[in-house]
Design a protein around this motif. Structure first.
Motif, PDB file in Angstrom:
ATOM      1  N   SER A 223      -8.297  -9.963 -34.156  1.00  0.00           N
ATOM      2  CA  SER A 223      -8.937 -10.532 -35.342  1.00  0.00           C
ATOM      3  C   SER A 223     -10.436 -10.270 -35.265  1.00  0.00           C
ATOM      4  O   SER A 223     -11.014 -10.220 -34.176  1.00  0.00           O
ATOM      5  CB  SER A 223      -8.640 -12.027 -35.477  1.00  0.00           C
ATOM      6  N   LEU A 224     -11.041 -10.069 -36.436  1.00  0.00           N
ATOM      7  CA  LEU A 224     -12.459  -9.703 -36.531  1.00  0.00           C
ATOM      8  C   LEU A 224     -13.141 -10.634 -37.527  1.00  0.00           C
ATOM      9  O   LEU A 224     -12.595 -10.913 -38.600  1.00  0.00           O
ATOM     10  CB  LEU A 224     -12.568  -8.239 -36.962  1.00  0.00           C
ATOM     11  N   TYR A 225     -14.328 -11.116 -37.149  1.00  0.00           N
ATOM     12  CA  TYR A 225     -15.086 -12.085 -37.953  1.00  0.00           C
ATOM     13  C   TYR A 225     -16.462 -11.470 -38.190  1.00  0.00           C
ATOM     14  O   TYR A 225     -17.175 -11.152 -37.228  1.00  0.00           O
ATOM     15  CB  TYR A 225     -15.209 -13.397 -37.183  1.00  0.00           C
ATOM     16  N   ALA A 226     -16.854 -11.300 -39.466  1.00  0.00           N
ATOM     17  CA  ALA A 226     -18.086 -10.556 -39.756  1.00  0.00           C
ATOM     18  C   ALA A 226     -19.045 -11.346 -40.636  1.00  0.00           C
ATOM     19  O   ALA A 226     -18.671 -12.360 -41.229  1.00  0.00           O
ATOM     20  CB  ALA A 226     -17.738  -9.228 -40.425  1.00  0.00           C
ATOM     21  N   HIS A 227     -20.282 -10.842 -40.715  1.00  0.00           N
ATOM     22  CA  HIS A 227     -21.399 -11.405 -41.484  1.00  0.00           C
ATOM     23  C   HIS A 227     -21.879 -12.742 -40.911  1.00  0.00           C
ATOM     24  O   HIS A 227     -22.450 -13.567 -41.625  1.00  0.00           O
ATOM     25  CB  HIS A 227     -21.040 -11.572 -42.974  1.00  0.00           C
ATOM     26  N   LEU A 228     -21.651 -12.966 -39.609  1.00  0.00           N
ATOM     27  CA  LEU A 228     -21.989 -14.257 -38.997  1.00  0.00           C
ATOM     28  C   LEU A 228     -23.506 -14.436 -38.901  1.00  0.00           C
ATOM     29  O   LEU A 228     -24.257 -13.469 -38.758  1.00  0.00           O
ATOM     30  CB  LEU A 228     -21.365 -14.339 -37.600  1.00  0.00           C
ATOM     31  N   SER A 229     -23.949 -15.711 -38.972  1.00  0.00           N
ATOM     32  CA  SER A 229     -25.374 -15.999 -38.728  1.00  0.00           C
ATOM     33  C   SER A 229     -25.609 -16.174 -37.234  1.00  0.00           C
ATOM     34  O   SER A 229     -26.708 -15.926 -36.741  1.00  0.00           O
ATOM     35  CB  SER A 229     -25.802 -17.260 -39.485  1.00  0.00           C
ATOM     36  N   ALA A 230     -24.590 -16.614 -36.509  1.00  0.00           N
ATOM     37  CA  ALA A 230     -24.717 -16.788 -35.061  1.00  0.00           C
ATOM     38  C   ALA A 230     -23.361 -16.544 -34.417  1.00  0.00           C
ATOM     39  O   ALA A 230     -22.317 -16.749 -35.047  1.00  0.00           O
ATOM     40  CB  ALA A 230     -25.195 -18.203 -34.738  1.00  0.00           C
ATOM     41  N   ILE A 231     -23.411 -16.110 -33.158  1.00  0.00           N
ATOM     42  CA  ILE A 231     -22.190 -15.889 -32.369  1.00  0.00           C
ATOM     43  C   ILE A 231     -22.259 -16.806 -31.154  1.00  0.00           C
ATOM     44  O   ILE A 231     -23.279 -16.840 -30.460  1.00  0.00           O
ATOM     45  CB  ILE A 231     -22.081 -14.404 -31.950  1.00  0.00           C
ATOM     46  N   ASP A 232     -21.217 -17.588 -30.938  1.00  0.00           N
ATOM     47  CA  ASP A 232     -21.235 -18.590 -29.871  1.00  0.00           C
ATOM     48  C   ASP A 232     -20.205 -18.318 -28.794  1.00  0.00           C
ATOM     49  O   ASP A 232     -19.686 -19.248 -28.175  1.00  0.00           O
ATOM     50  CB  ASP A 232     -21.002 -19.993 -30.458  1.00  0.00           C
ATOM     51  N   ALA A 233     -19.851 -17.072 -28.589  1.00  0.00           N
ATOM     52  CA  ALA A 233     -18.936 -16.727 -27.500  1.00  0.00           C
ATOM     53  C   ALA A 233     -19.426 -15.409 -26.923  1.00  0.00           C
ATOM     54  O   ALA A 233     -20.092 -14.630 -27.620  1.00  0.00           O
ATOM     55  CB  ALA A 233     -17.506 -16.597 -28.014  1.00  0.00           C
ATOM     56  N   SER A 234     -19.125 -15.166 -25.674  1.00  0.00           N
ATOM     57  CA  SER A 234     -19.628 -13.945 -25.055  1.00  0.00           C
ATOM     58  C   SER A 234     -18.493 -13.000 -24.692  1.00  0.00           C
ATOM     59  O   SER A 234     -17.328 -13.403 -24.576  1.00  0.00           O
ATOM     60  CB  SER A 234     -20.474 -14.288 -23.820  1.00  0.00           C
ATOM     61  N   LEU A 235     -18.880 -11.750 -24.530  1.00  0.00           N
ATOM     62  CA  LEU A 235     -17.930 -10.682 -24.232  1.00  0.00           C
ATOM     63  C   LEU A 235     -17.076 -11.070 -23.020  1.00  0.00           C
ATOM     64  O   LEU A 235     -17.606 -11.612 -22.051  1.00  0.00           O
ATOM     65  CB  LEU A 235     -18.724  -9.400 -23.955  1.00  0.00           C
ATOM     66  N   THR A 236     -15.801 -10.804 -23.093  1.00  0.00           N
ATOM     67  CA  THR A 236     -14.768 -11.057 -22.067  1.00  0.00           C
ATOM     68  C   THR A 236     -14.364 -12.535 -21.954  1.00  0.00           C
ATOM     69  O   THR A 236     -13.458 -12.874 -21.188  1.00  0.00           O
ATOM     70  CB  THR A 236     -15.142 -10.557 -20.631  1.00  0.00           C
ATOM     71  N   GLN A 237     -15.028 -13.409 -22.709  1.00  0.00           N
ATOM     72  CA  GLN A 237     -14.674 -14.838 -22.659  1.00  0.00           C
ATOM     73  C   GLN A 237     -13.288 -15.062 -23.275  1.00  0.00           C
ATOM     74  O   GLN A 237     -12.936 -14.446 -24.275  1.00  0.00           O
ATOM     75  CB  GLN A 237     -15.733 -15.626 -23.437  1.00  0.00           C
ATOM     76  N   ASN A 238     -12.524 -15.957 -22.665  1.00  0.00           N
ATOM     77  CA  ASN A 238     -11.247 -16.375 -23.253  1.00  0.00           C
ATOM     78  C   ASN A 238     -11.488 -17.600 -24.109  1.00  0.00           C
ATOM     79  O   ASN A 238     -12.147 -18.538 -23.677  1.00  0.00           O
ATOM     80  CB  ASN A 238     -10.227 -16.697 -22.159  1.00  0.00           C
ATOM     81  N   VAL A 239     -10.964 -17.590 -25.330  1.00  0.00           N
ATOM     82  CA  VAL A 239     -11.171 -18.729 -26.231  1.00  0.00           C
ATOM     83  C   VAL A 239      -9.808 -19.269 -26.666  1.00  0.00           C
ATOM     84  O   VAL A 239      -8.839 -18.528 -26.827  1.00  0.00           O
ATOM     85  CB  VAL A 239     -12.021 -18.341 -27.472  1.00  0.00           C
ATOM     86  N   ALA A 240      -9.768 -20.590 -26.841  1.00  0.00           N
ATOM     87  CA  ALA A 240      -8.538 -21.235 -27.305  1.00  0.00           C
ATOM     88  C   ALA A 240      -8.461 -21.134 -28.819  1.00  0.00           C
ATOM     89  O   ALA A 240      -9.489 -20.950 -29.489  1.00  0.00           O
ATOM     90  CB  ALA A 240      -8.538 -22.699 -26.878  1.00  0.00           C
ATOM     91  N   ALA A 241      -7.261 -21.273 -29.378  1.00  0.00           N
ATOM     92  CA  ALA A 241      -7.117 -21.327 -30.837  1.00  0.00           C
ATOM     93  C   ALA A 241      -7.932 -22.511 -31.341  1.00  0.00           C
ATOM     94  O   ALA A 241      -7.857 -23.600 -30.783  1.00  0.00           O
ATOM     95  CB  ALA A 241      -5.655 -21.497 -31.209  1.00  0.00           C
ATOM     96  N   GLY A 242      -8.741 -22.287 -32.367  1.00  0.00           N
ATOM     97  CA  GLY A 242      -9.546 -23.360 -32.942  1.00  0.00           C
ATOM     98  C   GLY A 242     -10.888 -23.560 -32.276  1.00  0.00           C
ATOM     99  O   GLY A 242     -11.681 -24.392 -32.728  1.00  0.00           O
ATOM    100  N   ALA A 243     -11.178 -22.807 -31.211  1.00  0.00           N
ATOM    101  CA  ALA A 243     -12.481 -22.935 -30.546  1.00  0.00           C
ATOM    102  C   ALA A 243     -13.576 -22.334 -31.420  1.00  0.00           C
ATOM    103  O   ALA A 243     -13.360 -21.288 -32.037  1.00  0.00           O
ATOM    104  CB  ALA A 243     -12.450 -22.225 -29.194  1.00  0.00           C
ATOM    105  N   PRO A 244     -14.745 -22.973 -31.490  1.00  0.00           N
ATOM    106  CA  PRO A 244     -15.840 -22.397 -32.276  1.00  0.00           C
ATOM    107  C   PRO A 244     -16.359 -21.122 -31.616  1.00  0.00           C
ATOM    108  O   PRO A 244     -16.606 -21.096 -30.419  1.00  0.00           O
ATOM    109  CB  PRO A 244     -16.913 -23.496 -32.278  1.00  0.00           C
TER     110      PRO A 244
END
Ligand SMILES: [Zn+2]
Length: 278
Positions: A223-244
């Motif tokens: 999944s890809l999310y674009a036009h963001l004002s800020a990114i709050d996760a870093s490369l290689t990080q694992n994120v849970a469903a619903g995590a900001p």
């Protein structure tokens, strides 16, 4: 051993016997064998998961209703009426071939008249755009072996969803790439959530999509999310469903703040609505 099987593209209700639907089969994605849609191919119940390919691309295989199911993403550029040839390799080396008849789907067209020169990129911007396009194409080819445990996505931001997936755009009569995602209208700063558990495989600030993050959910589902004002996760990080993972913005080439949300299966951008509750 070569066996040949033919699969008619029927709605899932016709494809599935009653018992199949009655089991705890995931409802997502909804099957829609059209350009920009997803075809479901039933591979049978036995053995370990077959390895499935569409051309050079590996295809997502899930266990659904006691059976192996291939979920084939169909590229928007696929001609309606054409046939996709899918190959399934069994653990014992047996090869089975399946055919998917691509059904027609008419997407809306949008014709825009703009001043000549307004849509032409400078040589510098064009070079940047081409470099970034090649980079993102490589990101989209990511295939990691572990299949996602669920395919039911969360809407990644609250707000009105556009039905503009597949929209064919023309500038002064000249065809541009069709819209390959869903736009969700939301004010700048609205939290963007991971639609499904995954791993961050790309973070960037690109010419057209602006600040962008890409998640790998496994087995070619991204999944890809674009036009963001800020990114709050870093490369290689694992994120849970619903995590900001970031905030809605208006970066890149946009006319106003919104989240552009794309879903990829076996490198094909498919309609995110097929993965979301109605
Ligand atoms: Zn968009």
């Amino acid at each position: 051993m070569n066996r040949r099987r033919f699969l008619l593209s029927l709605p899932p209700s016709m494809l599935a016997p009653a018992a199949f639907a009655a089991e705890s089969a995931p409802r997502f994605p909804r099957a829609s064998p059209v350009p920009g849609g997803v075809a479901k191919i039933r591979l049978g119940a036995g053995g370990p998961a077959p390895r499935v390919r569409l051309g050079a691309e590996r295809v997502l295989v899930v266990r659904e209703g006691g059976e192996w199911i291939a979920l084939v993403g169909i590229a928007l550029a696929t001609k309606p009426g054409s046939t996709l040839r899918v190959e399934a390799e069994r653990a014992d080396g047996g090869l089975e071939r399946y055919e998917v008849a691509v059904a027609p789907k008419t997407y809306a067209s949008q014709h825009l008249k703009v001043r000549p020169g307004q849509v032409e990129l400078s040589a510098e911007d064009l070079a940047r755009y081409q470099r970034e396009r090649a980079h993102l194409a490589k990101v989209i080819r990511t295939f990691s072996d572990a299949a996602p445990s669920t395919l039911a996505m969360l809407q990644p931001a609250p707000g009105r969803r556009s039905a503009s997936f597949g929209l064919r755009r023309f500038f002064n009569g000249e065809a541009r790439n069709p819209h390959n995602g869903m736009d969700i209208a939301a004010p700048v700063g609205t939290a963007v959530l991971a639609a499904l558990a995954g791993r961050v495989i790309d973070v960037g600030d690109y010419f057209l999509p602006g600040r962008t993050i890409v998640l790998d959910h496994g087995a070619g589902l991204l999944s890809l999310y674009a036009h963001l004002s800020a990114i709050d996760a870093s490369l290689t990080q694992n994120v849970a469903a619903g995590a900001p993972i970031g905030s809605v913005g208006a970066t890149g080439r946009v006319t106003g703040p919104h989240l552009h949300y794309s879903v990829y299966l076996n490198t094909a951008a498919v309609d995110p609505a097929l993965f979301l509750p109605a």
